[in-house]
Motif scaffolding. Structure first.
Motif, PDB file in Angstrom:
ATOM      1  N   SER A  57       0.826  -1.205   0.000  1.00 28.90           N
ATOM      2  CA  SER A  57       0.000   0.000   0.000  1.00 28.90           C
ATOM      3  C   SER A  57       0.863   1.259   0.000  1.00 28.90           C
ATOM      4  O   SER A  57       0.391   2.338  -0.338  1.00 28.90           O
ATOM      5  N   VAL A  58       2.119   1.125   0.388  1.00 27.11           N
ATOM      6  CA  VAL A  58       3.082   2.228   0.399  1.00 27.11           C
ATOM      7  C   VAL A  58       4.282   1.794  -0.432  1.00 27.11           C
ATOM      8  O   VAL A  58       4.841   0.718  -0.189  1.00 27.11           O
ATOM      9  N   GLN A  59       4.666   2.619  -1.393  1.00 29.20           N
ATOM     10  CA  GLN A  59       5.801   2.277  -2.235  1.00 29.20           C
ATOM     11  C   GLN A  59       7.102   2.755  -1.588  1.00 29.20           C
ATOM     12  O   GLN A  59       7.180   3.880  -1.073  1.00 29.20           O
ATOM     13  N   PRO A  60       8.130   1.911  -1.624  1.00 33.26           N
ATOM     14  CA  PRO A  60       9.427   2.270  -1.037  1.00 33.26           C
ATOM     15  C   PRO A  60      10.321   2.968  -2.053  1.00 33.26           C
ATOM     16  O   PRO A  60      10.006   3.036  -3.243  1.00 33.26           O
ATOM     17  N   PRO A  91      19.699  -0.857  -5.852  1.00 36.32           N
ATOM     18  CA  PRO A  91      20.478  -2.081  -6.021  1.00 36.32           C
ATOM     19  C   PRO A  91      21.620  -2.071  -5.022  1.00 36.32           C
ATOM     20  O   PRO A  91      22.084  -1.003  -4.617  1.00 36.32           O
ATOM     21  N   THR A  92      22.044  -3.249  -4.591  1.00 36.67           N
ATOM     22  CA  THR A  92      23.198  -3.316  -3.696  1.00 36.67           C
ATOM     23  C   THR A  92      24.273  -4.196  -4.320  1.00 36.67           C
ATOM     24  O   THR A  92      23.991  -4.997  -5.215  1.00 36.67           O
ATOM     25  N   ALA A  93      25.468  -4.067  -3.834  1.00 34.79           N
ATOM     26  CA  ALA A  93      26.577  -4.895  -4.297  1.00 34.79           C
ATOM     27  C   ALA A  93      26.583  -6.251  -3.604  1.00 34.79           C
ATOM     28  O   ALA A  93      27.474  -7.055  -3.823  1.00 34.79           O
ATOM     29  N   ARG A  94      25.547  -6.528  -2.793  1.00 33.97           N
ATOM     30  CA  ARG A  94      25.434  -7.813  -2.083  1.00 33.97           C
ATOM     31  C   ARG A  94      24.500  -8.763  -2.824  1.00 33.97           C
ATOM     32  O   ARG A  94      23.922  -9.653  -2.230  1.00 33.97           O
ATOM     33  N   ASP A  95      24.305  -8.517  -4.136  1.00 29.25           N
ATOM     34  CA  ASP A  95      23.382  -9.318  -4.947  1.00 29.25           C
ATOM     35  C   ASP A  95      21.971  -9.261  -4.380  1.00 29.25           C
ATOM     36  O   ASP A  95      21.266 -10.263  -4.314  1.00 29.25           O
ATOM     37  N   SER A  96      21.574  -8.080  -3.962  1.00 25.48           N
ATOM     38  CA  SER A  96      20.239  -7.889  -3.411  1.00 25.48           C
ATOM     39  C   SER A  96      19.705  -6.531  -3.869  1.00 25.48           C
ATOM     40  O   SER A  96      20.436  -5.699  -4.393  1.00 25.48           O
ATOM     41  N   ILE A  97      18.419  -6.371  -3.653  1.00 22.81           N
ATOM     42  CA  ILE A  97      17.765  -5.094  -3.918  1.00 22.81           C
ATOM     43  C   ILE A  97      17.170  -4.622  -2.607  1.00 22.81           C
ATOM     44  O   ILE A  97      16.482  -5.364  -1.910  1.00 22.81           O
ATOM     45  N   GLN A  98      17.452  -3.382  -2.266  1.00 20.13           N
ATOM     46  CA  GLN A  98      17.038  -2.820  -0.990  1.00 20.13           C
ATOM     47  C   GLN A  98      15.805  -1.949  -1.166  1.00 20.13           C
ATOM     48  O   GLN A  98      15.749  -1.116  -2.067  1.00 20.13           O
ATOM     49  N   LEU A  99      14.825  -2.137  -0.311  1.00 15.96           N
ATOM     50  CA  LEU A  99      13.621  -1.330  -0.269  1.00 15.96           C
ATOM     51  C   LEU A  99      13.669  -0.528   1.023  1.00 15.96           C
ATOM     52  O   LEU A  99      13.899  -1.097   2.094  1.00 15.96           O
ATOM     53  N   GLU A 100      13.462   0.781   0.929  1.00 16.55           N
ATOM     54  CA  GLU A 100      13.559   1.640   2.110  1.00 16.55           C
ATOM     55  C   GLU A 100      12.233   2.335   2.366  1.00 16.55           C
ATOM     56  O   GLU A 100      11.623   2.888   1.450  1.00 16.55           O
ATOM     57  N   PHE A 101      11.824   2.307   3.632  1.00 20.85           N
ATOM     58  CA  PHE A 101      10.570   2.923   4.067  1.00 20.85           C
ATOM     59  C   PHE A 101      10.836   3.816   5.265  1.00 20.85           C
ATOM     60  O   PHE A 101      11.688   3.515   6.084  1.00 20.85           O
ATOM     61  N   GLU A 102      10.068   4.903   5.374  1.00 21.54           N
ATOM     62  CA  GLU A 102      10.050   5.730   6.578  1.00 21.54           C
ATOM     63  C   GLU A 102       8.606   5.936   6.957  1.00 21.54           C
ATOM     64  O   GLU A 102       7.740   6.046   6.090  1.00 21.54           O
ATOM     65  N   ASN A 103       8.332   5.984   8.263  1.00 26.69           N
ATOM     66  CA  ASN A 103       6.962   6.270   8.686  1.00 26.69           C
ATOM     67  C   ASN A 103       6.876   7.674   9.286  1.00 26.69           C
ATOM     68  O   ASN A 103       7.888   8.390   9.354  1.00 26.69           O
ATOM     69  N   ASN A 104       5.701   8.050   9.704  1.00 27.94           N
ATOM     70  CA  ASN A 104       5.470   9.404  10.223  1.00 27.94           C
ATOM     71  C   ASN A 104       6.105   9.652  11.584  1.00 27.94           C
ATOM     72  O   ASN A 104       6.092  10.771  12.072  1.00 27.94           O
ATOM     73  N   TYR A 105       6.654   8.619  12.192  1.00 30.74           N
ATOM     74  CA  TYR A 105       7.280   8.744  13.511  1.00 30.74           C
ATOM     75  C   TYR A 105       8.802   8.867  13.422  1.00 30.74           C
ATOM     76  O   TYR A 105       9.474   8.904  14.440  1.00 30.74           O
ATOM     77  N   GLY A 106       9.321   8.890  12.195  1.00 30.01           N
ATOM     78  CA  GLY A 106      10.761   8.980  12.012  1.00 30.01           C
ATOM     79  C   GLY A 106      11.466   7.638  12.048  1.00 30.01           C
ATOM     80  O   GLY A 106      12.691   7.577  12.044  1.00 30.01           O
ATOM     81  N   ASP A 107      10.699   6.550  12.109  1.00 29.67           N
ATOM     82  CA  ASP A 107      11.291   5.217  12.083  1.00 29.67           C
ATOM     83  C   ASP A 107      11.679   4.877  10.652  1.00 29.67           C
ATOM     84  O   ASP A 107      11.095   5.389   9.687  1.00 29.67           O
ATOM     85  N   TYR A 108      12.643   4.020  10.507  1.00 29.47           N
ATOM     86  CA  TYR A 108      13.198   3.662   9.206  1.00 29.47           C
ATOM     87  C   TYR A 108      13.236   2.144   9.089  1.00 29.47           C
ATOM     88  O   TYR A 108      13.597   1.456  10.028  1.00 29.47           O
TER      89      TYR A 108
END
Length: 112
Positions: free
Chosen positions: A46-49, A53-70
């Motif tokens: 429901s929320v897009q991150p 791309p990472t050099a660890r053969d992975s893809i990172q998705l990043e989210f922040e909420n309204n409380y400053g949490d990550y």
């Protein structure tokens, strides 16, 4: 069901075009399989991150909420998801989550 944002559609296309050694440090390009898994995940959210791309053969998705949490979620080629949860008070929680439960996890993060 949600759809993938135009910004993330563009980012996926850019990641798809990355060649081997894209970071000039030996990182491999990304397979169609991981990109298809990524699309399946994004379509459930429901929320897009923000996506990286990472050099660890992975893809990172990043989210922040309204409380400053990550929240970082890392998707690996083998389908594993590893979640890194950072809150303002400095605590960090790291755990693996299942692809089937990611939409619920992200919704919970944004409602916390």
């Amino acid at each position: 069901m949600s759809s993938i944002s135009p910004a993330n559609q563009k980012k996926i296309s850019e990641i798809r075009d990355l060649p081997d050694n894209w970071n000039e440090n030996g990182a491999l390009g990304f397979s169609d399989e991981i990109l298809n898994m990524l699309c399946q995940i994004l379509e459930k959210l429901s929320v897009q991150p923000q996506i990286f791309p990472t050099a660890r053969d992975s893809i990172q998705l990043e989210f922040e909420n309204n409380y400053g949490d990550y929240l970082e979620v890392e998707l690996f080629e083998d389908g594993r998801l590893k979640e890194f949860f950072y809150v303002q008070d400095g605590k960090t929680e790291i755990r693996e989550i299942r692809i089937e439960s990611i939409a619920e996890e992200i919704a919970r993060f944004h409602c916390t």
